[in-house]
Design a protein around this motif. Structure first.
Motif, PDB file in Angstrom:
ATOM      1  N   GLU B 423       0.639  -1.399   0.104  1.00  0.00           N
ATOM      2  CA  GLU B 423      -0.190  -0.015   0.080  1.00  0.00           C
ATOM      3  C   GLU B 423       0.513   1.051  -0.202  1.00  0.00           C
ATOM      4  N   GLU B 426       1.985   1.633  -3.426  1.00  0.00           N
ATOM      5  CA  GLU B 426       1.416   2.039  -4.256  1.00  0.00           C
ATOM      6  C   GLU B 426       1.129   4.129  -4.174  1.00  0.00           C
ATOM      7  N   LYS B 430       2.022   6.569  -6.501  1.00  0.00           N
ATOM      8  CA  LYS B 430       0.951   7.850  -6.988  1.00  0.00           C
ATOM      9  C   LYS B 430       1.394   9.426  -7.352  1.00  0.00           C
ATOM     10  N   SER B 441      -3.411  -0.756  -9.568  1.00  0.00           N
ATOM     11  CA  SER B 441      -3.180  -1.141  -8.120  1.00  0.00           C
ATOM     12  C   SER B 441      -3.368  -2.768  -8.460  1.00  0.00           C
TER      13      SER B 441
END
Lengths: 557, 742
Positions: B423, B426, B430, B441
């Motif tokens: 997470e 990601e 981003k 994702s």
């Protein structure tokens, strides 16, 4: 009262039904108190010419009992008959008293039953009853004899009259001589413009009006505007009055906006003012491409800035953007940046890659004669990539000798050797259909049905990466085909599809014992542009997907 | 999906009463007088079994470890599965709700804004673009019914193509559904009966008009789902009827499109388009629900669930991408995965939250000792020289179970750390945006499961190299993003932020600092000497602040890399991963993608693989497996199929027969001559399959007549399978209709 209505009543009718005085006079004469009215009357004219409105106005003015039945709302013949009966009862007994309830009980399954019911309903009544059947020619489930039968009802049932409101009757429509016809022609130019000018849309909300602008000027300009719209856009394209009104009300806010928004009028000098010619020159694009856009019937109009509020918002936005473009030049562009409601295809592709290639294969299979499969799709020969070979098979040559190619020996299994897709029927029938139909389909670019086996073979042949080794792809194709069929991108072909059913490997449906049994066939249901656009999404991932159709299709001679 | 449904909710029928008569086409029905003295037999209703036979379900999970497993364990595995699945279901529902609700609100606003009764104008229409993966939209409507219908006095009816075979049926269903929605089915009947005389047709919209007037309904919404499947003529008629009534009934039309507006528009007549006033609602560009569902599974893994291994994840990923799997079918696939884990893995009992009281079951312990991960673990310990523990694990069941439970707990923690790390990855990517196209994702998650190879993948290396060149303002954003993810051991974003603030304050107006790695720092100078142009690159000349910043960036990069390297793991490398990681490809891949044609073709060309008899195997030992050669001992259909494959598009039946006879008759002669004994055995293999060979065996010869019979039968079977069809084009010839291996 006599033949003519009292003049004050007539003039009020003319206000009510403008530009229809000739028809009004005819109707008042036909349904006068002095003479018996015609038992049947055919009123005809295209939609939007005020047929029903005028007829009802006259009947009300004459205080004649009348019932209107809209056949657009009747889904079957029986429904229509039932509606006629109900409408008659409602017209006679305005309240819902006891005798009405009794009358509802009567049967109306057929014209005969209706006849009896109406006879009993009108028994012993002195005043006549006029039944107006609106749009009866569009009635669903109408037999050939139904309308003549209805027309005959008036002979049997006393005091009953029918008015048939139709679009264009054929001669001797009701198979009965001596029926008066009344024509409602489309509005003439002057009439159409005056109608639009008389009932203008809100010309400008008060909030946008400046001190020196008044509604009277706007009204004057609106009539000029309506004339311009009629001449430039409506007259050449449509006779429908509603269409004219709609076009005017759509274009008007954009037309008048420079004046309302306080934009500087062109011309030198301090006291240059907007007048109609200046506006017309300034907004000429509205009567050209932008106007045509509003004429086209679209689910989602390309330009949806059609209200004053939206225009205001747009202007504010363009000011906010402050791109050093004054609002005047921004609006000067022939197509102001249309706020097209974006479609998802712009970002996410509609279908995954496999299905995209499959639909490309389906398109090719549908638009290529099976005879040329070897030539176009074979990986063994180099000819499939050669433009020369593809060109040399020009279309006329292909279909001039149907019998020859029908009996051609089918090719080996490297590609789909399905042979000619002769379809069903006897050889004689096929020969008769063969040349003409195949040539016609090719010329009109109609999609021809293909079998699943051929689709799989074409798929294998055109896949840009090739289908690896001996991996069977048919099962997956079957699955995806079902998906595409659900989306109606590929549809089962009507012919041959009827014989299809279960059985076999899902590929085949051999019904019956004889060779006449047909396989199930499909055809593609989307245009070429759609296929190419879809494939274009994957060009970045898989080289050559977008150009598949162009690569493999048959070239024009 | 209800939580009580545990996947085995098929009807449990009472003992089949008519078993002895089932094969007869006609029999005398004798009602059994045994049950309740001649009362009518109990109805087969679903309500019955839910209450009574929860006991039956216990048996549905069989005892594993070749039946040695404790029955209680099997039961507990089932219960754990149910708990696990119930939790997952509720989470998925919870997950999808907000997105749906936001979309729904928009549609509801549109419906409410619609003008009520207009004679003028066009029919208010909402085009709802669902995308090809339709399926979530039906639930949308249900949610609407549950949340909005009472408050807004609107009737919402959805019709699908099957309910609208023709115009009359469509309107009938519409009216009935509309009235039933408010008054119930009885209300509908009484309403209809009250007006039977005046409005005898139950498809007459006048009924609805009166109903709407009497109940003062504000809106009447008709939602046509799956609009592509509707007959276009019917749709045109329906729209024209609705717009004829729109001055009396406040209609709003919603059309659910699966493809594009353009395609739909092209199929509609112009006159119909003019009747509609459309607005578009795009539901298809919502975040991929499949990815969200997959993510929710990760969230579960720290409670009492399982993790999915890299193989299964990539199958699921492909399923969500390549095939048009809607949310529902993706959900089913996940359910199948979880279920197969608990169903067929005895070790999954370790996932039971109260597994502490597991009595030392020797079979279970033996199973643990057989796992690969146990062996790897033991070897690892041996390398460390921890002989005593290994011996203990091998001998002491209690110790082993304790270690296994500990390993499962640790493994789950590792997995949750892994997911937190992914997470974070990601979130960072981003902000940093290593490439132009935004990274998916779902894809990142699947990739990350491959552990160390993920750390070598361009996905990861690009991100890290991009971080080294970040200017200070972007770096601040990235650190903020990391901070928002929550603190985790080994990664202290706060202190890094403080150091950054120290170098350049957050509210500084100066230009952002750049690192030494930034390509913009290197300058290129061009010098022309002797008509040659030479380019030379100069290293950066850094200010003191920039040098300091570069040092900080180095530290940040090092921290991040070490954090990712420690926490990103491949689950199948963990000890006891068999218990909490599911990574079996085959059931998932084959269950959801059946391949009937492939299977049929394979069975015909390699009958041995399926029949398993010696005869079909042929001279496997001598001739390299015997694959692909035609053997006389194979079933006749198979022989015929292989001959068929060698032929072209059109085959003369006579030729085929000759070839077939040559093979079959030859076989007999050979057998008679060479080895009669073996021949008998071979015959025995076929024996069970076809009746005719029985005769052959008795006489010992396949004569011409028998061969012909076999030929006919084989051909008929091929035809039944759809490989062959007679052709009219040539007499005595057969046409090929399916090619092998397509």
């Amino acid at each position: 009262m006599g033949i003519a209505l009292p003049s004050e009543l007539l003039s009020s009718l003319e206000v009510n039904c403008p530009c229809r005085s000739a028809q009004l006079r005819q109707l008042t004469a036909l349904y006068s108190d002095l003479y018996p009215s015609p038992r049947n009357l055919v009123v005809y004219g295209i939609q939007g010419t005020g047929r029903l409105h005028t007829v009802c106005a006259v009947l009300s003015a004459r205080k004649i009992n009348h019932a209107v039945v809209r056949s657009r709302e009747c889904l079957s013949l029986r429904h229509l008959l039932c509606k006629i009966h109900t409408a008659c009862i409602n017209a006679l007994y305005q309240g819902g008293d006891k005798s009405a309830k009794e009358a509802y009980e009567r049967r109306t399954e057929s014209v005969n039953a209706l006849c009896v019911s109406l006879q009993r309903l009108l028994q012993g009544r002195d005043d006549k009853l006029v039944v107006v059947l609106e749009g009866i020619d569009k009635q669903r489930g109408l037999g050939a004899n139904t309308l003549p039968a209805l027309a005959r009802l008036t002979e049997i049932v006393p005091k009953l009259c029918f008015i048939f409101v139709v679009t264009t009757p054929r001669p001797l429509y009701l198979q009965k001589a001596g029926i008066p016809y009344l024509h409602f022609p489309p509005y003439s130019r002057a009439a159409a413009i005056s109608l639009v000018v008389q009932s203008p849309p809100p010309l400008a909300p008060q909030a946008y009006l400046n001190a020196n602008q008044d509604q009277a000027t706007l009204h004057k300009w609106y009539s000029l505007f309506a004339t311009t719209v009629y001449e430039s856009l409506v007259a050449p394209t449509s006779l429908a009055q509603s269409h004219f009104e709609q076009t005017c009300s759509t274009l008007w806010p954009r037309f008048i906006w420079p004046y309302l928004s306080g934009e500087r009028p062109p011309g030198k000098g301090k006291n240059a003012q907007w007048d109609f010619p200046k506006l017309l020159v300034r907004q000429r694009s509205l009567f050209q491409a932008a106007g045509e856009e509003t004429l086209a019937a679209r689910l989602l109009p390309k330009v949806n800035v059609t209200t004053f509020d939206a225009l205001q918002r747009e202007q504010e936005e363009s000011k906010d953007n402050a791109l050093h473009i004054t609002s005047s030049t921004a609006l000067l562009r022939p197509n102001p940046p249309p706020t097209i409601q974006s479609q998802p295809s712009n970002n996410a592709p509609l279908l995954p890659l496999f299905a995209t290639i499959l639909i490309t294969a389906a398109y090719l299979a549908s638009h290529t004669p099976p005879k040329l499969d070897i030539l176009l799709f074979s990986r063994l020969s180099s000819s499939s990539r050669s433009a020369r070979v593809k060109k040399s098979y020009h279309r006329r040559k292909l279909f001039q000798s149907p019998s020859k190619h029908q009996s051609g020996v089918e090719g080996p299994g490297t590609t789909a050797g399905e042979g000619a897709s002769g379809g069903g029927g006897t050889p004689k029938k096929r020969a008769r259909l063969g040349a003409g139909r195949a040539g016609l389909e090719m010329n009109l670019n109609l999609a021809r049905p293909f079998t699943l086996e051929r689709l799989v073979a074409v798929f294998r042949a055109i896949h840009p990466h090739g289908v690896p080794g001996k991996r069977s792809v048919a099962d997956r194709v079957g699955r995806e085909l079902a998906e595409l069929e659900r989306l109606r991108l590929i549809v089962p072909a009507a012919e041959g599809g009827a014989a299809g059913g279960g059985g076999g490997l899902g590929t085949r449906a051999l019904v019956g014992d004889e060779a006449g049994a047909e396989e199930k066939r499909w055809r593609v249901n989307v245009p070429r542009a759609f296929v190419e656009e879809l494939a274009g999404h994957y060009e970045s991932q898989v080289q050559g997907v977008a150009g598949l159709v162009r690569e493999f299709e048959l070239l024009e001679a | 999906m209800s939580t009580t449904d545990d996947g085995f909710g098929g009807d449990v029928y009472p003992e089949d009463i008519h078993e002895e008569t089932a094969h007869q086409s006609c029999y005398l029905y004798l009602p059994s007088t045994a049950d309740e003295g001649g009362q009518r037999p109990s109805k087969r209703r679903k309500t019955a079994h839910i209450t009574t036979d929860s006991e039956v379900h216990a048996e549905i999970f069989p005892a594993l470890l070749s039946g040695q497993e404790n029955v209680q364990h099997a039961k507990r595995r089932r219960i754990t599965f149910q708990k696990c699945w119930a939790e997952q279901t509720s989470r998925v529902a919870h997950l999808l709700e907000p997105a749906d609700n936001a979309f729904l609100d928009e549609v509801v606003r549109f419906v409410k804004e619609a003008p009520t009764l207009t004679d003028q104008g066009r029919l208010r229409t909402g085009l709802i673009l669902c995308g090809p993966k339709a399926g979530s939209q039906t639930s949308l409507l249900e949610r609407w019914k549950s949340t909005h219908s009472q408050s807004s006095s609107a009737i919402v009816v959805s019709l699908n193509p099957t309910q609208a075979a023709n115009l009359i049926t469509a309107l009938k269903n519409f009216i009935r559904a509309a009235i039933t929605q408010v008054d119930g089915l009885d209300g509908y009947q009484t309403f209809l009966n009250g007006r039977k005389r005046r409005i005898p047709m139950n498809y007459d919209l006048e009924l609805l008009q009166e109903f709407v007037a009497s109940k003062s309904v504000q809106r009447c919404v008709l939602y046509l789902t799956d609009i592509e499947a509707f007959d276009m003529l019917l749709l045109t008629d329906l729209i024209s009827v609705l717009s004829a009534w729109k001055d009396r009934i406040p209609f709003v039309l919603l059309l659910g499109l699966s493809t594009t507006v353009d395609l739909f528009e092209a199929r509609l007549p112009r006159s119909t388009i003019r009747l509609l006033d459309c607005r578009l609602f795009d539901a298809s560009d919502r975040a991929d629900p499949c990815a969200e569902i997959y993510q929710s599974l990760d969230a579960m893994s720290d409670v009492s669930g399982i993790s999915l291994g890299p193989d299964v994840s990539s199958i699921l990923f492909e399923m969500s991408r390549e095939q048009d799997a809607g949310v529902a079918s993706f959900d089913r696939a996940i359910k199948h995965t979880i279920m197969s884990h608990f169903f067929a893995n005895a070790l999954s009992i370790l996932l039971d939250p109260d597994a502490e009281d597991l009595n030392a079951h020797p079979e279970l312990c033996e199973a643990i000792r057989c796992t690969d991960s146990f062996r790897a673990h033991a070897e690892e310990m041996l390398d460390k020289g921890d002989l005593k523990t290994v011996r203990g694990l091998l001998n002491d069941d209690g110790l082993l179970l304790g270690a296994a439970r500990e390993a499962v707990r640790n493994g789950r923690e590792t997995m949750s750390r892994h997911h937190a790390t992914v997470e974070l990855f990601e979130a960072v990517s981003k902000v940093v945006k290593p490439s132009e196209t935004p990274q998916d994702s779902f894809f990142i998650q699947v990739q990350a499961l491959s552990g160390s190879s993920f750390l070598d993948s361009p996905l990861y290396t690009e991100l890290i190299s991009k971080i080294t060149t970040l200017p200070s303002d972007h770096m601040r954003k990235m650190l903020d993003a990391i901070q928002q993810q929550g603190s985790s051991p080994g990664l202290d974003a706060t202190s890094l932020l403080e150091r950054l603030d120290h170098i350049i304050p957050a509210d500084s107006t100066k230009a952002a600092l750049r690192t030494a790695y930034d390509p913009r720092h290197t300058t290129t100078s061009t010098t022309v000497t002797n008509n040659k142009v030479s380019l030379s690159k100069h290293g950066p000349k850094l200010s003191a602040k920039e040098t300091e910043y570069t040092r900080l960036v180095d530290k940040i990069t090092n921290t991040l890399t070490s954090y990712f390297e420690t926490n990103v793991v491949n689950p199948v490398t963990l000890f006891m991963h068999e218990a909490f990681v599911y990574d079996l490809k085959s059931p998932l891949a084959t269950v959801f993608t059946p391949r009937p044609r492939y299977a049929t073709e394979r069975a015909l060309s390699m009958p041995y693989d399926y029949l398993g008899c010696e005869c079909c195997e042929g001279d496997a030992s001598t001739k390299g497996g015997g694959r692909g050669q035609i053997l006389a001992t194979q079933p006749p259909t198979s022989i015929l199929w292989q001959l068929w494959c060698e032929a072209g598009g059109i085959v003369n039946a006579r030729d085929l027969w000759e070839a077939f006879r040559a093979i079959v008759i030859d076989r007999k002669e050979k057998e008679d001559g060479v080895e009669e004994q073996e021949g008998q055995e071979r015959e025995g293999g076929i024996h069970g399959k076809d009746g005719e060979t029985e005769v052959a065996e008795e006489t010992g010869v396949v004569d011409e007549r028998m061969a012909l019979a076999l030929f006919y039968r084989g051909l008929a079977e091929l035809r039944m399978l759809g490989f062959v069809k007679p052709t009219k084009r040539k007499a005595d010839c057969l046409a090929k209709t399916a090619w092998r291996g397509l």
